[in-house]
Design an enzyme around this catalytic site. Structure first.
Site, mmCIF file in Angstrom:
data_model
loop_
_atom_site.group_PDB
_atom_site.id
_atom_site.type_symbol
_atom_site.label_atom_id
_atom_site.label_comp_id
_atom_site.label_asym_id
_atom_site.label_seq_id
_atom_site.Cartn_x
_atom_site.Cartn_y
_atom_site.Cartn_z
ATOM 1 C CG ASP A 65 -1.921 0.954 1.190
ATOM 2 O OD1 ASP A 65 -2.611 1.060 0.145
ATOM 3 O OD2 ASP A 65 -2.038 1.780 2.210
ATOM 4 C CB THR A 98 -1.140 6.159 -2.315
ATOM 5 O OG1 THR A 98 -1.255 4.759 -2.265
ATOM 6 C CG2 THR A 98 -2.467 6.643 -1.535
ATOM 7 C CB THR A 99 1.607 3.201 -5.913
ATOM 8 O OG1 THR A 99 1.314 2.613 -4.694
ATOM 9 C CG2 THR A 99 2.852 3.037 -6.179
ATOM 10 C CG ASP A 394 -6.474 1.019 -0.569
ATOM 11 O OD1 ASP A 394 -6.504 1.293 0.343
ATOM 12 O OD2 ASP A 394 -5.565 0.921 -1.386
HETATM 13 N N1 LIG Z 1 -5.526 -7.297 -13.745
HETATM 14 C C1 LIG Z 1 -5.048 -5.607 -13.942
HETATM 15 N N2 LIG Z 1 -4.251 -5.771 -15.126
HETATM 16 C C2 LIG Z 1 -3.680 -4.445 -15.546
HETATM 17 N N3 LIG Z 1 -3.645 -3.563 -14.699
HETATM 18 C C3 LIG Z 1 -4.231 -3.768 -13.433
HETATM 19 C C4 LIG Z 1 -5.011 -4.752 -13.141
HETATM 20 N N4 LIG Z 1 -5.399 -4.594 -11.822
HETATM 21 C C5 LIG Z 1 -4.853 -3.473 -11.297
HETATM 22 N N5 LIG Z 1 -4.373 -2.850 -12.275
HETATM 23 C C6 LIG Z 1 -3.772 -1.381 -12.608
HETATM 24 O O1 LIG Z 1 -2.771 -1.275 -11.505
HETATM 25 C C7 LIG Z 1 -2.718 0.120 -10.832
HETATM 26 C C8 LIG Z 1 -3.042 0.137 -9.636
HETATM 27 O O2 LIG Z 1 -1.743 -0.471 -8.849
HETATM 28 P P1 LIG Z 1 -1.671 -0.275 -7.249
HETATM 29 O O3 LIG Z 1 -3.064 -0.516 -6.524
HETATM 30 O O4 LIG Z 1 -0.835 -1.225 -6.931
HETATM 31 O O5 LIG Z 1 -1.313 1.143 -6.830
HETATM 32 P P2 LIG Z 1 -2.314 2.363 -6.655
HETATM 33 O O6 LIG Z 1 -3.742 2.204 -6.537
HETATM 34 O O7 LIG Z 1 -1.768 3.626 -7.420
HETATM 35 O O8 LIG Z 1 -1.669 2.529 -4.919
HETATM 36 P P3 LIG Z 1 -2.273 1.775 -3.612
HETATM 37 O O9 LIG Z 1 -3.307 0.863 -4.119
HETATM 38 O O10 LIG Z 1 -1.169 1.490 -3.187
HETATM 39 O O11 LIG Z 1 -3.073 3.117 -2.993
HETATM 40 C C9 LIG Z 1 -3.936 0.622 -11.725
HETATM 41 O O12 LIG Z 1 -3.350 1.534 -12.778
HETATM 42 C C10 LIG Z 1 -4.913 -0.430 -12.151
HETATM 43 O O13 LIG Z 1 -5.446 -0.124 -13.333
HETATM 44 MG MG LIG Z 2 -4.641 0.372 -5.668
#
Ligand SMILES: Nc1ncnc2c1ncn2[C@@H]1O[C@H](COP(=O)(O)OP(=O)(O)OP(=O)(O)O)[C@@H](O)[C@H]1O
Ligand SMILES: [Mg+2]
Length: 554
Positions: A65, A98-99, A394
Site C-alpha cells: 500500500d 497513492t502509488t 482501499d
Molecule cells: N488485472 C490488471 N491488469 C492490468 N492492470 C491492473 C490490473 N489490476 C489493477 N491494475 C492497475 O494497477 C494500478 C493500481 O496499482 P496499485 O493498486 O498497486 O497502485 P495504486 O492504486 O496507485 O496505489 P495503492 O493501491 O497503493 O494506494 C492501476 O493503474 C490499475 O489499473
Molecule cells: Mg490500488
C-alpha cells in the site's frame, strides 16, 4: 552567513545557516522527490512487489500500500516530504491510487528537470503543467463510463481491481462481495444522489482462522463482555435499550457524612438504595427491552436485578460504538433510564457473546436494514490481518467513490494512454514554450502503463509502442495492458475498472505537489537542530509547515 563589503561582515541570517539557491535548490529538491517516487515504483499494479518495513521500534510490516509505505518512511528532506503529503492527500480523499500519484509526481518532476536544463523558466513549466492537468480532467470526464447503484457485478469488479494489487488476492472474491454488500448497506439516497459514509463500517481484527472466514455482520460487533455471569449469553429477537447514563446511585460531589444512630436506620438507608436501583431496572424491563448497552457504569446490584429479569447488559460501551449501535439497530440513545420507551428500542435478530481465541466479542446480528455494519477480519497472522485491513480500506473507498459519483474508467494504463494522446494533440494548440511543458506532461502520464509493464516483467518499449498504436485506432479508449500475457486488451471487457474519482485525484494531487516543488528556488536551513526561523509572509512560497528541518544536509 555573512556578506560583507570591505572588512566588516554583515550578518543577514543566523550563523550556521545553510542556503541553497536557484538551480542548485531546484535540482536538490527534484532529486529528493524522485528518489521517493522511485522507491514505491516497484509496488505498482497487480504484479507489483511488496515492501517490508521495519520501524525504529523493530515492528515489521509487509505491505503493497503506497500510503502505508510513505507513512512509515521517516523522510527528512522537505521536498521529499511533499511527496509523502501527496500520498496522504490521495489516501484521505479517495483511498486508492497513492502509488500512482507518487509515481506521476516523480515523473513530472523528472520531465521538468529536463526542461529546466533546456533553460525553460519554471513559471512556464508550472503554467504548462496546470493547463495540461485541466485538459486531463476534461479527457477523463469524456472517457468515463456511467454505472448504477444496482449494478452489483460492476461494483464487485471495481473492488477486485483494487484488491488485485494487494497481498490478499487469495480471498479477493470473498472480500469484494463483503465490500460491496457493506458499502451498499450504509449508502443513503439524499436528494437523488447516493452518499456512502464508510465510517459506518466498523472493522474488527481477530487473529485466527483464515482470510476466507472474514465475515460481514449486519449489525455490530463490540469488543466487550457481558457485564455479569448471571445474564443470558444469547438473546433471540433482541429489543435493545441504548443508554447514555449511569445505572448507579448518584454520588455527591463533595464528601458527605451521614450519621446513622441505629441498625434500623442503616437498613432503611440500604433499602432506599436498593429501591432506587430496582426502579431503574424496572424502567428498562417495563419497556420490553431484553438487552441494554450502557455507555457508563452499572451498579452490581442493578446487574443482579437485570440478570434476574433475563436482560443481557453491557457496560462502558464507547460513544462511537453507541452511535453505530444506534444506526445499526434503529434504536434511540436515551439520556436517562426514565426516558426508555418501547417504540424507541433498537432491534436485532440475535445478540450473543462469542468466544474467539482467548477473547470474547459481543455480536449484534441481523438488525433490520442496519445503517451501520461490521466486518470481522480473520487471518492466520497479524501481518496478514493488517495488510487485509489496508486492502479492505482501499476496496471500501473505491466502491464508495463509484457509488457516489456513478462513474468509472478502465484501468491497466488505458486512461493514461488516452490522456497522453489527448495531451499531445492539445499541446500543439497551446503553442509557445508551454507546449513543451504540456508534451512533457503527456510523457509523464505514460509512466503509469510503462511501470505496470515493467513490474509485470514485460518489455516496456514493445508494450508502449503497441499501446500507443492501439490508441490511434477509433474506439480505443479502453485499451490497456493485460499484465498476464503482455497483450493489449480492452480493459473494460477484461473487467479491470476503477472509479473516475481516483484518477481525477491522482492528476490533482500530483500536479499540485510538482508545481509547489518547482516554485521553490531558495532553501534555507538553520543548522544545529533549531527550528526554521519564522518566514516573512509569502517569502518562501510553498515552504510553510516545513519546520524542524534544522541540521540536515541538503
Ligand atoms: N488485472 C490488471 N491488469 C492490468 N492492470 C491492473 C490490473 N489490476 C489493477 N491494475 C492497475 O494497477 C494500478 C493500481 O496499482 P496499485 O493498486 O498497486 O497502485 P495504486 O492504486 O496507485 O496505489 P495503492 O493501491 O497503493 O494506494 C492501476 O493503474 C490499475 O489499473
Ligand atoms: Mg490500488
Amino acid at each position: 552567513m555573512s556578506q560583507g563589503g570591505g572588512n566588516i561582515p554583515v550578518l543577514v541570517l543566523k550563523e550556521g545557516t545553510s542556503r541553497n539557491t536557484g538551480r542548485e535548490a531546484q535540482k536538490n529538491n527534484i532529486m529528493a522527490a524522485k528518489i521517493i517516487a522511485e522507491s514505491v515504483k516497484s509496488t505498482l499494479g497487480p504484479c507489483g512487489m511488496d515492501k517490508m518495513l521495519v520501524n525504529s521500534m523493530g515492528d515489521v510490516s509487509i505491505t503493497n500500500d503506497g500510503a502505508t509505505i510513505m507513512k512509515e518512511l521517516d523522510v527528512q528532506h522537505p521536498a521529499a516530504k511533499m511527496l509523502v503529503e501527496v500520498a496522504k492527500a490521495q489516501d484521505n480523499e479517495v483511498g486508492d491510487g497513492t502509488t500512482t500519484a507518487v509515481v506521476l509526481a516523480g515523473e513530472l518532476l523528472s520531465k521538468a528537470e529536463g526542461l529546466l536544463d533546456k533553460n525553460v523558466h519554471p513559471t512556464v513549466i508550472i503554467e504548462g503543467f496546470k493547463k495540461a492537468s485541466e485538459k486531463a480532467q476534461q479527457i477523463l470526464e469524456q472517457i468515463a463510463i456511467p454505472i448504477t447503484f444496482e449494478d452489483e457485478k460492476t461494483l464487485k469488479d471495481i473492488a477486485i481491481t483494487s484488491l488485485s494489487s494487494k497481498g490478499i488476492n487469495v480471498a479477493e472474491d470473498h472480500f469484494a462481495k463483503i465490500i460491496v454488500d457493506s458499502v451498499k448497506q450504509v449508502s443513503e439516497k439524499i436528494n437523488g444522489k447516493y452518499k456512502a459514509d464508510i465510517d459506518l463500517i466498523k472493522v474488527v481484527k481477530k487473529h485466527g482462522k483464515s482470510l476466507e472466514e472474514t465475515e460481514l455482520v449486519k449489525g455490530m460487533v463490540i469488543d466487550k463482555e457481558i457485564a455479569s455471569s448471571q445474564m443470558p449469553k444469547i438473546i433471540e429477537n433482541a429489543k435493545i435499550a441504548l443508554l447514555n447514563a449511569k445505572m448507579e446511585i448518584e454520588k455527591t460531589e463533595f464528601d458527605a457524612k451521614i450519621n446513622i444512630e441505629s441498625p434500623n436506620q442503616m437498613q432503611l438507608f440500604l433499602d432506599e438504595e436498593e429501591r432506587m436501583l430496582k426502579d431503574m431496572v424496572t424502567s428498562v424491563t417495563k419497556s420490553g427491552a431484553n438487552v441494554i448497552f450502557c455507555e457508563k457504569g452499572i451498579d452490581d446490584m442493578a446487574l443482579h436485578f437485570l440478570g434476574k429479569a433475563g436482560v443481557l447488559a453491557v457496560k462502558s460501551v464507547s460513544s462511537s460504538d453507541m452511535e453505530k449501535l444506534s444506526k445499526a439497530t434503529g434504536g434511540t440513545i436515551f439520556a436517562s433510564v426514565k426516558d426508555i420507551t418501547a417504540d424507541a428500542l433498537g432491534k436485532a435478530k440475535r445478540v450473543e457473546e462469542v468466544k474467539i481465541g482467548d477473547d470474547k466479542l459481543l455480536y449484534v446480528r441481523d438488525a433490520k436494514n442496519p445503517k451501520a455494519v461490521t466486518i470481522v477480519i480473520r487471518g492466520a497472522s497479524n501481518h496478514v490481518i493488517d495488510e487485509a485491513e489496508r486492502s479492505l480500506h482501499d476496496g471500501l473507498c473505491v466502491v464508495r467513490n463509484a457509488i457516489e459519483d456513478g462513474k468509472i474508467v478502465a484501468g491497466g494504463g488505458a486512461p493514461e494512454a488516452e490522456l497522453a494522446k489527448g495531451l499531445r494533440a492539445y499541446a500543439v494548440k497551446v503553442g509557445g514554450r508551454e507546449q513543451l511543458a504540456v508534451e512533457a506532461y503527456a510523457e509523464a502520464v505514460e509512466a503509469i502503463p510503462l511501470t505496470l509493464a515493467e513490474n509485470a516483467g514485460l518489455d516496456p518499449i514493445d508494450i508502449m509502442v503497441a499501446l500507443r498504436a492501439a490508441h490511434e485506432k477509433p474506439n480505443s479508449q479502453y485499451m490497456g495492458i493485460d499484465v498476464t500475457n503482455g497483450k493489449i486488451k480492452n480493459m473494460k471487457e477484461a473487467l479491470v475498472i476503477e472509479p473516475l474519482r481516483v484518477k481525477q485525484q491522482v492528476i490533482k494531487s500530483a500536479t499540485e505537489a510538482t508545481n509547489m516543488i518547482l516554485k521553490i528556488d531558495d532553501l534555507i536551513s538553520v543548522k544545529g537542530g533549531g527550528k526554521m526561523p519564522p518566514m516573512p509572509p509569502g517569502g518562501m512560497g510553498g515552504m510553510g509547515g516545513m519546520g524542524g528541518m534544522g541540521g540536515m544536509p541538503y
